[in-house]
Design an enzyme around this catalytic site. Structure first.
Site, mmCIF file in Angstrom:
data_model
loop_
_atom_site.group_PDB
_atom_site.id
_atom_site.type_symbol
_atom_site.label_atom_id
_atom_site.label_comp_id
_atom_site.label_asym_id
_atom_site.label_seq_id
_atom_site.Cartn_x
_atom_site.Cartn_y
_atom_site.Cartn_z
ATOM 1 N N LYS A 67 0.800 -1.236 0.000
ATOM 2 C CA LYS A 67 0.000 0.000 0.000
ATOM 3 C C LYS A 67 0.829 1.282 0.000
ATOM 4 O O LYS A 67 0.385 2.326 0.461
ATOM 5 C CB LYS A 67 -1.013 0.028 1.164
ATOM 6 C CG LYS A 67 -1.858 -1.225 1.340
ATOM 7 C CD LYS A 67 -2.274 -1.883 0.059
ATOM 8 C CE LYS A 67 -3.366 -1.165 -0.717
ATOM 9 N NZ LYS A 67 -3.610 -1.874 -2.018
ATOM 10 N N GLY A 69 2.190 2.448 -2.944
ATOM 11 C CA GLY A 69 2.251 2.973 -4.307
ATOM 12 C C GLY A 69 2.927 2.001 -5.264
ATOM 13 O O GLY A 69 3.419 2.401 -6.325
ATOM 14 N N THR A 70 2.928 0.742 -4.904
ATOM 15 C CA THR A 70 3.572 -0.305 -5.708
ATOM 16 C C THR A 70 3.006 -0.384 -7.121
ATOM 17 O O THR A 70 3.765 -0.503 -8.095
ATOM 18 C CB THR A 70 3.353 -1.682 -5.039
ATOM 19 O OG1 THR A 70 3.350 -1.526 -3.622
ATOM 20 C CG2 THR A 70 4.409 -2.672 -5.467
ATOM 21 N N HIS A 145 7.725 -7.637 -1.893
ATOM 22 C CA HIS A 145 7.514 -6.930 -0.626
ATOM 23 C C HIS A 145 8.524 -7.408 0.420
ATOM 24 O O HIS A 145 8.494 -6.953 1.560
ATOM 25 C CB HIS A 145 6.105 -7.201 -0.086
ATOM 26 C CG HIS A 145 5.000 -6.511 -0.821
ATOM 27 N ND1 HIS A 145 5.093 -5.214 -1.286
ATOM 28 C CD2 HIS A 145 3.747 -6.924 -1.152
ATOM 29 C CE1 HIS A 145 3.943 -4.875 -1.870
ATOM 30 N NE2 HIS A 145 3.127 -5.895 -1.812
ATOM 31 N N ARG A 167 6.113 5.316 1.486
ATOM 32 C CA ARG A 167 5.008 6.252 1.685
ATOM 33 C C ARG A 167 4.866 6.562 3.164
ATOM 34 O O ARG A 167 5.127 5.698 4.012
ATOM 35 C CB ARG A 167 3.718 5.600 1.149
ATOM 36 C CG ARG A 167 2.531 6.514 1.094
ATOM 37 C CD ARG A 167 1.304 5.784 0.562
ATOM 38 N NE ARG A 167 0.218 6.707 0.288
ATOM 39 C CZ ARG A 167 -1.010 6.340 -0.024
ATOM 40 N NH1 ARG A 167 -1.312 5.044 -0.118
ATOM 41 N NH2 ARG A 167 -1.944 7.238 -0.260
ATOM 42 N N TYR A 234 6.490 8.390 -2.244
ATOM 43 C CA TYR A 234 5.175 8.568 -2.867
ATOM 44 C C TYR A 234 4.765 10.047 -2.876
ATOM 45 O O TYR A 234 4.323 10.570 -3.897
ATOM 46 C CB TYR A 234 4.145 7.737 -2.100
ATOM 47 C CG TYR A 234 2.742 7.755 -2.672
ATOM 48 C CD1 TYR A 234 2.353 6.829 -3.634
ATOM 49 C CD2 TYR A 234 1.798 8.688 -2.240
ATOM 50 C CE1 TYR A 234 1.060 6.831 -4.154
ATOM 51 C CE2 TYR A 234 0.510 8.699 -2.750
ATOM 52 C CZ TYR A 234 0.150 7.774 -3.709
ATOM 53 O OH TYR A 234 -1.132 7.786 -4.218
ATOM 54 N N ARG A 302 -7.902 3.513 -5.062
ATOM 55 C CA ARG A 302 -8.894 4.071 -4.146
ATOM 56 C C ARG A 302 -8.962 5.574 -4.342
ATOM 57 O O ARG A 302 -9.762 6.058 -5.129
ATOM 58 C CB ARG A 302 -8.538 3.692 -2.694
ATOM 59 C CG ARG A 302 -9.646 3.996 -1.677
ATOM 60 C CD ARG A 302 -9.214 3.635 -0.266
ATOM 61 N NE ARG A 302 -8.096 4.434 0.212
ATOM 62 C CZ ARG A 302 -8.211 5.547 0.937
ATOM 63 N NH1 ARG A 302 -9.411 5.991 1.269
ATOM 64 N NH2 ARG A 302 -7.138 6.221 1.339
ATOM 65 N N GLY A 304 -5.722 7.682 -3.981
ATOM 66 C CA GLY A 304 -4.415 8.142 -4.461
ATOM 67 C C GLY A 304 -4.038 9.520 -3.957
ATOM 68 O O GLY A 304 -3.362 10.275 -4.641
#
Ligand code: A3P
Length: 336
Positions: A67, A69-70, A145, A167, A234, A302, A304
């Protein structure tokens, strides 16, 4: 209790019995494996990856904690690295061209696959089920990850490049919590309360966490070996409307934009193609599924936004998480 998944290999089941565990966000347990919190199925995939992956100097790996920004970074790395093969539409072509692009019909996760969710997943410990990656065209693009410490030694020693996206933990937490509950709903399971998720996150109990160790592993490596690891944020990328980060990425990946490309608007074309608004509205991302395990692709897009945490966290929660961040990241040079 039968907490071990019967489908896992014996090797993995035996390993799990020796690992510390905590209640998971959406699985019964997360296990502490090589210093990070992980789901049983992923531990099995990571073992297969560590035993079998053969790195090449020309590979590039997108790394992140979930979560952060991958999806976005995958789109950028794919389009930058493959622009010979898959040309980018520029301003003057847009009206006329019939050119398509893989990103218009595939989710970024299908183009830059995760080791642990896709390439080495679901082998049930059966090595005959492993994919042969040696025939993939160069540059091969992968994602993970897995924290830096737990990557294979050959990856660390090779010339392969790693791009990390980081992020703000406040936004990453909210994005993770909302995503988790969408998946819970998709499976007909009750939601995880915000307060419960928050306590776990602050203790470091979140997939591939603690988040601070994940970030610091790649951060420290990027400072020691800037040609090996590119560390991106991010928030900074979200604010960048000049294409500064795209040029940085292209330079790092060894394929800088030519003067001609600059003039014809290729940088802007890539930024637009990979933008939140563009990707979110594509059919494959609205109604497709399976880019991440069996989940619906739409959950990957979602809002961003930077700073959406303000709509969810109480002042005392913010204070607590900021204290954790100061405590764990203070002095490292990594700031938000
Ligand atoms: P929000 O939940 O805050 O909206 P990941 O890709 O690592 O799973 O991260 C998901 C987050 O990145 C989500 O954040 C998602 O909306 C956002 N995101 C997805 N695609 C993006 C894009 N092209 N540009 C910017 N943000 C994007």
């Amino acid at each position: 209790s039968n907490h071990v998944d019967e489908k896992l290999s014996q090797e993995c089941q035996d390993l799990l019995l020796s690992l510390p565990r905590e209640k998971g966000w959406r699985t019964s347990y997360l296990y502490k494996f090589k210093g990070f919190w992980c789901q049983p199925k992923q531990i099995e995939a990571i073992l297969a990856f560590q035993n079998h992956f053969q790195v090449k100097d020309t590979d590039a790996i997108v790394a992140s904690i979930p979560k952060s920004g991958t999806t976005w970074l995958k789109a950028l790395v794919f389009s930058i690295s493959n622009r010979d093969k898959h040309p980018i539409l520029t301003k003057c072509q847009i009206l006329h061209s019939k050119l398509s692009h893989p990103l218009l019909v595939s989710n970024p996760h299908d183009l830059v696959p995760f080791f642990e969710y896709k390439l080495y997943a679901n082998t049930d410990g059966d090595h005959d089920r492993l994919l042969d990656l040696s025939g993939l065209p160069d540059p091969r693009l992968f994602a993970t990850h897995i924290p830096f410490v737990a990557l294979q030694e050959p990856i660390k020693k090779s010339g392969c490049k790693i791009v990390y996206i980081c992020r703000n933990p406040l936004d990453t937490f909210i994005s993770s919590w909302i995503y988790t509950n969408k998946l819970m709903k998709e499976r007909g399971l009750p939601p995880l309360p915000l307060e419960e998720a928050f306590e776990m996150y602050c203790k470091g109990v979140v997939g591939f966490g603690p988040f601070w160790e994940h970030m610091l592993g790649y951060w420290n490596e990027s400072r020691e070996r800037p040609k090996k690891v590119l560390f991106l944020k991010y928030e900074e990328m979200r604010e960048d409307h000049e294409g500064f980060h795209l040029r940085k990425l292209a330079n790092f990946l060894g394929c800088p934009f030519s003067l001609e490309e600059e003039k014809s608007g290729v940088v802007e074309g890539i930024a637009k193609l990979c933008s939140f608004e563009k990707l979110k509205d594509l059919e494959v991302n609205k109604s497709g599924s399976g880019a991440i395990m069996t989940f619906e692709n739409k959950h990957l897009f979602r809002k961003g936004q930077v700073g959406d945490w303000v709509n969810y966290l109480s002042p005392s929660m913010v204070e607590k998480l900021v204290t954790v961040m100061d405590d764990k990241l203070g002095g490292s040079g990594l700031e938000f």
